[in-house]
Design a protein around this motif. Structure first.
Motif, PDB file in Angstrom:
ATOM      1  N   ALA A 105       9.485  -4.295  -0.376  1.00 13.33           N
ATOM      2  CA  ALA A 105       8.926  -5.568  -0.936  1.00 13.33           C
ATOM      3  C   ALA A 105       9.024  -6.561   0.234  1.00 13.33           C
ATOM      4  N   SER A 106       9.731  -6.817   0.828  1.00  6.55           N
ATOM      5  CA  SER A 106       9.713  -7.882   1.887  1.00  6.55           C
ATOM      6  C   SER A 106       8.678  -7.422   2.888  1.00  6.55           C
ATOM      7  N   VAL A 107       8.397  -6.052   3.219  1.00  2.54           N
ATOM      8  CA  VAL A 107       7.362  -5.794   4.601  1.00  2.54           C
ATOM      9  C   VAL A 107       5.997  -6.115   3.890  1.00  2.54           C
ATOM     10  N   GLN A 108       5.616  -5.574   2.603  1.00  2.00           N
ATOM     11  CA  GLN A 108       4.514  -5.659   1.792  1.00  2.00           C
ATOM     12  C   GLN A 108       4.129  -6.889   1.854  1.00  2.00           C
ATOM     13  N   GLY A 109       5.127  -7.949   1.329  1.00  2.18           N
ATOM     14  CA  GLY A 109       4.741  -9.346   1.038  1.00  2.18           C
ATOM     15  C   GLY A 109       4.759 -10.363   2.460  1.00  2.18           C
ATOM     16  N   SER A 110       5.752 -10.194   3.170  1.00  3.82           N
ATOM     17  CA  SER A 110       5.895 -11.109   4.187  1.00  3.82           C
ATOM     18  C   SER A 110       5.097 -10.714   5.249  1.00  3.82           C
ATOM     19  N   LEU A 111       5.080  -9.446   5.684  1.00  5.05           N
ATOM     20  CA  LEU A 111       4.817  -8.825   6.961  1.00  5.05           C
ATOM     21  C   LEU A 111       3.275  -8.329   7.113  1.00  5.05           C
ATOM     22  N   VAL A 112       2.897  -8.116   5.935  1.00  6.37           N
ATOM     23  CA  VAL A 112       1.412  -7.444   5.709  1.00  6.37           C
ATOM     24  C   VAL A 112       0.361  -8.576   4.798  1.00  6.37           C
ATOM     25  N   MET A 113       0.747  -8.823   3.478  1.00  2.00           N
ATOM     26  CA  MET A 113       0.190  -9.820   2.973  1.00  2.00           C
ATOM     27  C   MET A 113      -0.088 -10.958   3.531  1.00  2.00           C
TER      28      MET A 113
ATOM     29  N   ALA B  78       9.726 -13.457   6.313  1.00  2.00           N
ATOM     30  CA  ALA B  78      10.466 -12.241   5.695  1.00  2.00           C
ATOM     31  C   ALA B  78      11.881 -12.621   5.872  1.00  2.00           C
ATOM     32  N   ARG B  79      12.339 -13.361   7.053  1.00  2.00           N
ATOM     33  CA  ARG B  79      13.882 -13.473   7.357  1.00  2.00           C
ATOM     34  C   ARG B  79      14.117 -14.421   6.017  1.00  2.00           C
ATOM     35  N   TYR B  80      13.242 -15.477   5.671  1.00  3.62           N
ATOM     36  CA  TYR B  80      13.563 -16.374   4.549  1.00  3.62           C
ATOM     37  C   TYR B  80      14.223 -15.500   3.166  1.00  3.62           C
ATOM     38  N   GLY B  81      13.281 -14.361   3.031  1.00  4.54           N
ATOM     39  CA  GLY B  81      13.502 -13.554   1.911  1.00  4.54           C
ATOM     40  C   GLY B  81      14.828 -12.749   2.160  1.00  4.54           C
ATOM     41  N   ILE B  82      15.110 -12.302   3.357  1.00  2.20           N
ATOM     42  CA  ILE B  82      16.510 -11.752   3.618  1.00  2.20           C
ATOM     43  C   ILE B  82      17.617 -12.393   3.460  1.00  2.20           C
ATOM     44  N   ALA B  83      17.531 -13.865   3.900  1.00  2.00           N
ATOM     45  CA  ALA B  83      18.399 -14.833   3.461  1.00  2.00           C
ATOM     46  C   ALA B  83      18.757 -14.676   1.947  1.00  2.00           C
TER      47      ALA B  83
END
Ligand code: FAD
Length: 390
Positions: A98-106, A248-253
């Motif tokens: 989900a992180s990759v799709q939202g933060s790194l692609v979209m 993405a890092r924000y989401g990982i936090a």
């Protein structure tokens, strides 16, 4: 647990809106139904459940902060954080998807793409019809992405893409790859590579002991012709990929706290049920110390990510602040997973409990999106003004 059933020692729920709580609950229900009952088996079998992609789309896990006109959720950053937290309570590999799709692609397509690119790609990525991946890391350039050797050469009518990316989450199953490469002037540019383009392949990486329910691969480009309309027009330089990583890092936090909370809740429950020497192991001071340290660290980190989310909502969160939170959340989550593993005794190494899976997953989370060491050096550089990692 608070009245709503969430680990919340400092009434942090008092800082959330009703909408935040509803979103959190809906993702929690989704994870309980779709992920938790199956993820142990997926991880044991190193199986990526492709059908989860559509389901993530339906529940709004992809691009929560992207405006609704492009299929996103139009939500704030606290909502985004809560979504990541609840998914990672289920599994870090699922959260990675989900992180990759939202933060790194979209995110890069929305932020730096043309209107045509936004309209073509974002709705399909938001709904889960397409899966995307993000190609920055190379075999010889991990912590130092600026050294990348993948290139796009301007051929007049099109670009020619050559090179390879390694450790790419989602790559073997993705229809779309946002790839960072150097142009003729050595400037880093983003291009959208689509499945089926000649010379483009995505071999899978096998034998991972971590994020086993997430699929990881390479991206290989051999004279791939990229149409000119597939370049991201509104960005060049390393700040392009780095701004995606910030998101993405924000989401990982937030996400890593989900794994930490899952381990803590399991350890607390187990310690109250498991008896040795005629008493629950929770009655021994050493076990209480472990549990007390866990809830203290979780509470500190919850306050940190909430404040970071408010700063993000105001557009004021700095990259260095995000680095600090990512590093802290993953560090405490790993420590909590290790301590929780011990509280579960021998049972802690089995798939009966989520602990060992979380622990192994977090060994990737502590390395990807900037390693533990690099984030510490980012804090060091921020407070001293001296960069120690270049
Ligand atoms: P290196 O950079 O070789 O680092 C090795 C060690 O050296 C680390 O401990 C590091 O902290 C240390 N080190 C390096 N430089 C310094 C320095 N200057 N000072 C002090 N210590 C230093 N990448 C993507 O682009 N897209 C993805 O989707 C993606 N998904 C991933 C999924 C998984 C499961 C994994 C494991 C990785 C993924 N990555 C992805 C790659 C990830 O971001 C890199 O692994 C990470 O950046 C570290 O790079 P490296 O592995 O090459 O390690």
């Amino acid at each position: 647990l608070n009245a709503a059933g969430f680990t919340d020692y400092y009434d942090i729920d008092g800082l959330l809106t009703e909408e935040h709580k509803l979103i959190r609950q809906s993702i929690r229900d989704f994870v309980k139904k779709e992920i938790s009952p199956n993820v142990e088996q997926w991880a044991q079998q190193a199986h990526f459940p492709s059908e989860i992609v559509r389901k993530f789309g339906e529940v709004g896990a992809f691009g929560p902060t992207i405006p609704t006109e492009y299929g996103g959720g139009g939500l704030d950053y606290i909502s985004y954080g809560l979504i990541m937290q609840e998914i990672e309570r289920g599994d870090s590999g699922m959260r990675s998807t989900a992180s990759v799709q939202g933060s790194l692609v979209m995110f890069p397509i929305y932020q730096y793409g043309s209107e045509e690119q936004r309209r073509k790609f974002l709705p399909k990525l938001a709904s889960g019809e397409w899966l995307g991946c993000f190609g920055l890391t190379e075999p010889d350039h991990g912590s130092n992405p600026g050294g990348m050797t993948t290139t796009i050469k301007d051929m007049g009518d099109y670009y020619l893409l050559n090179g390879a990316k390694l450790w790419i989450s989602n790559s073997p199953e993705s229809q779309v790859a946002v790839v960072w490469a150097k142009d003729d002037n050595g400037r880093i540019r983003g291009v959208i590579v689509e499945r089926g383009m000649e010379g483009f392949s995505t071999p899978e990486i096998h034998n991972k002991w971590s994020l086993r329910a997430s699929i990881t691969g390479e991206l290989v480009f051999e004279d791939v012709k990229i149409p000119k309309e597939n370049i991201l027009p509104n960005i060049d330089g390393l700040k392009g990929p780095l701004s995606c990583l910030d998101s993405a890092r924000y989401g990982i936090a937030w996400g890593a706290l989900g794994a930490a909370i899952d381990c803590y809740e399991s350890a607390l429950k187990y310690s109250l049920q498991r008896e040795q020497f005629g008493k629950p192991i929770a009655s021994f001071q050493l076990q209480q110390r472990k549990l007390a340290e866990m809830i203290t660290e979780i509470t500190k980190a919850q306050l940190m990510v909430w404040r970071l989310g408010m700063l993000k909502n105001e557009g004021k969160a700095t990259s260095a602040q995000i680095s600090m939170a990512k590093r802290n959340s993953v560090e405490i989550a790993l420590e909590i997973a290790r301590e929780a593993r011990q509280i579960h005794g021998g049972m802690g190494i089995t798939g009966e409990y989520p602990i060992m899976r979380h622990m192994m997953n977090l060994e990737s989370v502590v390395t990807y999106e900037g390693t533990h060491d690099i984030h510490l050096l980012i804090t060091g550089a921020d407070i001293t003004g001296i960069q120690a990692f270049k």
